[in-house]
Enzyme design. Structure first.
Site, short mmCIF file in Angstrom:
data_model
loop_
_atom_site.label_atom_id
_atom_site.label_comp_id
_atom_site.label_asym_id
_atom_site.label_seq_id
_atom_site.Cartn_x
_atom_site.Cartn_y
_atom_site.Cartn_z
N CYS A 107 0.83 -1.20 0.00
CA CYS A 107 0.00 0.00 0.00
C CYS A 107 0.87 1.26 0.00
O CYS A 107 1.91 1.30 0.66
CB CYS A 107 -0.89 0.01 1.22
SG CYS A 107 -1.93 -1.45 1.30
N ARG B 14 5.41 0.30 -6.36
CA ARG B 14 5.41 -0.61 -5.21
C ARG B 14 4.42 -1.76 -5.41
O ARG B 14 4.48 -2.75 -4.68
CB ARG B 14 5.04 0.16 -3.94
CG ARG B 14 6.06 1.21 -3.57
CD ARG B 14 5.48 2.21 -2.62
NE ARG B 14 5.14 1.60 -1.35
CZ ARG B 14 5.89 1.68 -0.27
NH1 ARG B 14 7.02 2.34 -0.32
NH2 ARG B 14 5.52 1.12 0.85
N TRP C 168 -2.92 -2.81 -2.00
CA TRP C 168 -2.54 -4.16 -2.41
C TRP C 168 -3.35 -5.07 -1.52
O TRP C 168 -3.12 -5.13 -0.31
CB TRP C 168 -1.04 -4.35 -2.21
CG TRP C 168 -0.45 -5.56 -2.85
CD1 TRP C 168 -0.16 -5.74 -4.18
CD2 TRP C 168 -0.03 -6.77 -2.20
NE1 TRP C 168 0.40 -6.96 -4.38
CE2 TRP C 168 0.49 -7.63 -3.19
CE3 TRP C 168 -0.05 -7.21 -0.88
CZ2 TRP C 168 0.98 -8.89 -2.90
CZ3 TRP C 168 0.44 -8.47 -0.60
CH2 TRP C 168 0.95 -9.30 -1.60
N ASN D 66 -1.88 1.15 5.99
CA ASN D 66 -0.96 0.16 5.45
C ASN D 66 -0.66 -0.83 6.58
O ASN D 66 -0.12 -0.43 7.59
CB ASN D 66 0.33 0.84 4.97
CG ASN D 66 1.26 -0.12 4.27
OD1 ASN D 66 0.91 -1.29 4.06
ND2 ASN D 66 2.43 0.36 3.89
N GLY D 67 -1.06 -2.08 6.41
CA GLY D 67 -0.81 -3.06 7.46
C GLY D 67 -2.00 -4.01 7.58
O GLY D 67 -2.86 -4.04 6.70
N GLU E 286 18.43 -17.36 -8.27
CA GLU E 286 18.09 -15.97 -8.56
C GLU E 286 17.72 -15.80 -10.04
O GLU E 286 16.79 -15.07 -10.38
CB GLU E 286 19.27 -15.06 -8.16
CG GLU E 286 19.11 -13.58 -8.46
CD GLU E 286 17.93 -12.90 -7.78
OE1 GLU E 286 17.26 -13.50 -6.93
OE2 GLU E 286 17.66 -11.76 -8.15
N LYS F 51 14.12 -14.44 -11.31
CA LYS F 51 13.96 -13.30 -12.22
C LYS F 51 13.04 -13.69 -13.38
O LYS F 51 12.15 -12.94 -13.77
CB LYS F 51 15.31 -12.82 -12.78
CG LYS F 51 16.24 -12.12 -11.85
CD LYS F 51 15.82 -10.73 -11.43
CE LYS F 51 14.89 -10.70 -10.28
NZ LYS F 51 15.33 -10.72 -8.93
N GLU G 221 9.35 -14.02 -12.29
CA GLU G 221 8.74 -12.73 -11.97
C GLU G 221 8.38 -11.96 -13.23
O GLU G 221 7.32 -11.33 -13.30
CB GLU G 221 9.71 -11.87 -11.15
CG GLU G 221 9.93 -12.33 -9.72
CD GLU G 221 10.99 -11.50 -9.00
OE1 GLU G 221 10.74 -11.11 -7.86
OE2 GLU G 221 12.08 -11.26 -9.56
N HIS H 206 18.80 -36.95 -8.95
CA HIS H 206 17.91 -37.42 -7.89
C HIS H 206 16.47 -36.99 -8.11
O HIS H 206 15.71 -36.85 -7.15
CB HIS H 206 18.41 -36.94 -6.52
CG HIS H 206 19.77 -37.46 -6.18
ND1 HIS H 206 20.01 -38.81 -6.01
CD2 HIS H 206 20.96 -36.84 -6.02
CE1 HIS H 206 21.30 -38.99 -5.74
NE2 HIS H 206 21.89 -37.80 -5.75
N LYS I 147 6.75 -4.47 -4.64
CA LYS I 147 8.18 -4.20 -4.43
C LYS I 147 8.58 -4.42 -2.97
O LYS I 147 9.65 -4.94 -2.69
CB LYS I 147 8.46 -2.74 -4.84
CG LYS I 147 9.90 -2.31 -4.69
CD LYS I 147 10.74 -2.87 -5.79
CE LYS I 147 12.21 -2.65 -5.59
NZ LYS I 147 13.00 -3.73 -6.21
C1 G6P Z 1 9.40 -8.81 -2.62
C2 G6P Z 1 10.01 -8.28 -3.90
C3 G6P Z 1 11.32 -9.01 -4.20
C4 G6P Z 1 12.27 -8.90 -3.01
C5 G6P Z 1 11.60 -9.41 -1.72
C6 G6P Z 1 12.45 -9.08 -0.50
O1 G6P Z 1 8.96 -10.09 -2.80
O2 G6P Z 1 9.11 -8.42 -4.98
O3 G6P Z 1 11.95 -8.44 -5.34
O4 G6P Z 1 13.42 -9.62 -3.27
O5 G6P Z 1 10.35 -8.74 -1.54
O6 G6P Z 1 12.51 -7.70 -0.35
P1 G6P Z 1 13.60 -6.92 0.47
O7 G6P Z 1 13.20 -5.48 0.32
O8 G6P Z 1 13.50 -7.40 1.88
O9 G6P Z 1 14.91 -7.21 -0.13
#
Ligand code: G6P
Length: 608
Positions: A2, A27, A75, A99-100, A483, A487, A490, A506, A603
């Site tokens: 949010c 965000r 959100w 927000n929360g 990673e 990527k 996502e 395995h 984000k």
């Molecule tokens: C969300 C974002 C990711 C990020 C993760 C951890 O899921 O979409 O891109 O890696 O949070 O976020 P942080 O701010 O704690 O690195």
């Protein structure tokens, strides 16, 4: 998550609210809304699902005017994505954005329903609005007293901004669980969940501390701490350049942030590497004393930050000989923990607001760790405020939901930290000098790799119509495979999985056929020969193989080898993620996806 923006001014505030809330779009959100109190003291509220542009169109049709107002991007957590559930929520004269999550909202809701309140949404935020209204009507107290008294009844997190139509000269902001920053102007003041929303109007900022309640008038502000005492909080001048927040010549923020990595890493190294030495004087003498005692390290993080932590486990163990465990934050907080002797706790986070990571830090404080440190990109964030020590990654503001420059700057800072701790504990070690020298070359190495973008574009063409892609890595390349797969998921929504290369036989080998591309990162190291065996296993089953390596892979197998410039083994993880980031980006681009705001993601995830 949010986004919140609010303002109390001497002018019409509608355009500012729309522009600022748009700046928080990155965000992640699903609906938005805005409310102002007009000159007749009426509350005008407009909400809609979808993009802020839709909200702007609706607001502009109505030509509304008000000197005080709040806006929000939502959100969804409590209740589906709908206009009724979008914020602000209203209870008679009370208007609120939040927000929360209120954990006991169902209980409060049924209490308030019995008192005659009718709910128009499924949200926990409407519960807060009615609760405040009920308390205000019952006690006749001022809104600030009502908020202070209601805090004990609200369980969970509730950073919020509130307006009162009966007293429309002030905003009240409560920080609980996620950040709020006040922007100071000339005869006008602002509040937002992220400084980005305010930077076009002011650079003078005050970050609220956890538990603070602020009363914000156009000409003055008053802040109470969590115990109800008036407190002066430090004003800072933001050093974030508003201009750098744009996309520049790039189509998407993610692309810009990938290409920014050499300069972000230079910032992370700046002042920290001087003549073969790593300087972390910012941590102070107390940290040095603790580091000397460390016998174990526990790192906790989420998402991309978790993958950076996994790489650093290899460094802590192989260079500093310190056993290191890494755990996803939500798991760390979900079980009974046994803490090793003389263990030091580290969190990694881009935003510093990830609720799972914050919760893990709070739990760790009760468990007898030697101390804690956060490696974070956001200076005023909750993790930085609540940790004993912090190191900033200095990546600059990252807007793309999929983290890129945060990852490589986290690794850069982690490697410096490992070298520093190693040198403290092993006085004769030359590791500090070695790492300092290698790291200064890192930005140039990344620049070299970024020049490979055309080869990667070609591969993206071959892969963009696949449904499943497997990523393999060994040792410190396994987190890089993870990673890379993250990527791709996502950005392109292609199902991608990462496996340690040795684990292939395995289980996942059963998946291999001519439709499954397998992406392998294989720098020259002692594990390369084993990885070659895996390549043969995949080839024998008809898999499509892409290998990123700095070596000629002298195998007869049918595969595509993408040559990466040679790098020292220790920094290979930082280099080998770059082509995988580019690959995800170009595949997402070809598939026409919303690269910077992938569906369902945010984000910064400020709920557990
Ligand atoms: C969300 C974002 C990711 C990020 C993760 C951890 O899921 O979409 O891109 O890696 O949070 O976020 P942080 O701010 O704690 O690195």
């Amino acid at each position: 998550m949010c986004g919140i923006v609010a303002a109390v001014t001497e002018r019409n505030i509608t355009d500012f609210l729309l522009e600022s809330i748009k700046r928080l779009e990155y965000r992640g959100y699903d609906s938005s809304g805005l409310a102002i109190i007009n000159q007749k003291k009426n509350i005008i509220r407009i909400r809609c699902i979808g993009k802020v542009n839709e909200l702007s169109k609706k607001v502009k049709q109505k030509k509304i005017f008000g000197k005080i107002g709040i806006a929000h991007t939502r959100w969804a957590t409590h209740g589906k994505v709908s206009e009724e559930n979008a914020h602000p929520h209203i209870s008679s004269n009370i208007v609120i954005v939040h927000n929360g999550i209120i954990e006991n909202s169902l209980k409060l809701r049924s209490f308030l329903e019995k008192k005659g309140y009718i709910f128009h949404s499924d949200t926990d935020t409407e519960v807060i609005a009615h609760l405040l209204h009920w308390e205000q009507t019952k006690t006749g107290k001022s809104l600030i007293e009502v908020i202070q008294n209601s805090k004990n009844r609200l369980h969970g997190s509730y950073s919020m901004v509130i307006m009162d139509a009966y007293n429309s000269s002030k905003l009240i902001a409560v920080r609980s669980g996620s950040p709020l920053v006040i922007g100071l102007g000339q005869k006008e003041n602002f509040i937002a969940s992220d400084q980005i929303a305010l930077l076009n109007i002011t650079k003078r900022l005050i970050y609220l501390k956890e538990g603070d309640i602020a009363i914000i008038h156009s000409k003055n502000i008053k802040i109470f701490n969590k115990h109800g005492f008036i407190k002066k909080r430090k004003e800072i001048i933001s050093n974030v350049k508003y201009k750098t927040i744009g996309k520049g010549k790039y189509k998407y923020y993610m692309e810009k942030e990938i290409y920014e990595q050499p300069s972000s890493i230079r910032h992370a190294l700046h002042h920290r590497i001087k003549k073969d030495k790593i300087n972390f004087s910012e941590l102070g003498y107390r940290a040095k004393k603790i580091f000397l005692n460390i016998e174990h390290i526990q790192i906790v993080a989420c998402g991309t930050s978790y993958h950076a932590a996994m790489v650093s486990k290899h460094w802590f163990e192989s260079l500093a000989s310190i056993p290191c465990d890494v755990e996803v934050a939500s798991e760390f907080s979900s079980r009974k923990l046994a803490v090793r002797k003389k263990s030091f706790f580290i969190t990694l986070s881009q935003s510093g607001e990830t609720a799972d990571t914050l919760e893990a830090l709070r739990i760790s404080k009760k468990l007898g760790y030697l101390g804690n440190l956060t490696i974070c990109n956001m200076k005023g964030s909750s993790l930085v405020q609540e940790s004993d020590f912090y190191l900033l990654t200095k990546a600059g503001i990252e807007i793309g939901v999929a983290s890129t420059k945060s990852f490589t700057t986290q690794l850069t800072v982690l490697l410096m930290l490992v070298a520093k701790i190693t040198k403290l504990k092993q006085k004769k070690s030359n590791i500090e000098k070695k790492i300092a020298n290698i790291l200064t070359t890192l930005p140039f190495r990344i620049e070299e790799i970024l020049k490979k973008n055309n080869i990667i574009k070609t591969i993206s063409h071959q892969l963009c119509n696949k449904n499943n892609i497997l990523f393999l890595g060994r040792g410190d390349q396994y987190p890089i495979a993870m990673e890379g797969a993250l990527k791709l998921k996502e950005i392109s929504y292609i199902h991608a999985e990462a496996y340690p290369s040795g684990e292939l036989k395995h289980g996942p080998l059963a998946l291999i056929d001519k439709n499954i591309p397998v992406i392998i990162t294989a720098p020259k190291n002692s594990l390369l020969e084993k990885t070659k065996k895996n390549i043969k296993e995949i080839s024998a089953r008809g898999g499509i193989i892409y290998v990123f390596s700095d070596q000629e892979i002298d195998l007869e197998e049918n595969m595509t080898v993408i040559k990466i410039p040679y790098v020292e083994e220790i920094i290979a993880p930082i280099l080998y993620i770059i082509p995988l980031q580019l690959l995800a980006y170009y595949i997402g681009l070809r598939k026409g996806k919303n690269i910077d705001q992938p569906r369902n993601l945010a984000k910064s995830v400020t709920v557990e």
